[in-house]
Design an enzyme around this catalytic site. Sequence first.
Site: not given
Ligand code: DGL
Length: 266
Positions: A11-12, A43-44, A74, A186
């Site tokens: 995940d990020s 990542y968003g 993610c 998250h």
């Molecule tokens: N946990 C990531 C998701 O499910 C989050 C992304 C992020 O880092 O913005 O989209």
Amino acid sequence: MQSSGAIGVFDSGVGGLSVLHHIRQTLPHERLIYVADSGHVPYGDKSPEYIEQRSHTLARFLVGQGADAIVIACNTATAAAVASLRSLFSIPIVGMEPAIKPAVAATKSRVVGVLATVGTLESARFAALLERYAGEVEIVTQGCPGLVEQVELGELNSAKTRALIERYIAPLLDRGADTFILGCTHYPFLVPLIRDVAGENIVLVDTGAAVARQLQYRIQTELPQRIEEDTSAQFFTSGDAAQASRIMSALCDDTVAAQRLPREFI
Ligand code: DGL
């Protein structure tokens, strides 16, 4: 011939631990390797190309560590990279996306709210999901900048986190949504706060358990020769190892010692 392997999960940041929790419950005898890309979170707000490149790098690391199945824990990285990862690696790759179909089945008010990153909501995969499953139900989307960062800090109940949640949830409630999709891994860590703000009757839809079941099915059907001999879990981060260990331990309710990824994967 039998072979041992491991499940790689990335995940990020720490959000994917909400998925890891379900994987551990469903597949308790597997070796697990978790990577938090904390050096590149969130990542968003990054471009799909950037996220795709990071996803390839993390998948290469996981395969190098012996992973013979990968979970993209993610939604944002799945939208950006699941297709290319599947073309690059010939192992089971399980992704995740906002659970429109079960939410549409659950809503009574016929209005569903989707809480997710801007990257997920703007993706072609999300548009295709809506096209396929929304039907007559009204889908109200809400990007949530800043929420991922609060979870990364371990601030699950601070005044700032509450203010963000109030701001993001108000438009969904105003439109009459009775069901919210947690479209970012998250957000399950914020469920107590979301319930506190939105009320106990709101239906919250999370995909973690379904992802774990899908992984179990893929392993049983595609890796039938696998033996489960090592049930350890290892944790890596592209960010600061001490900080990651602290937050991961709090979120897992267990002692987690995260290691820093080798330089070439950072
Ligand atoms: N946990 C990531 C998701 O499910 C989050 C992304 C992020 O880092 O913005 O989209």
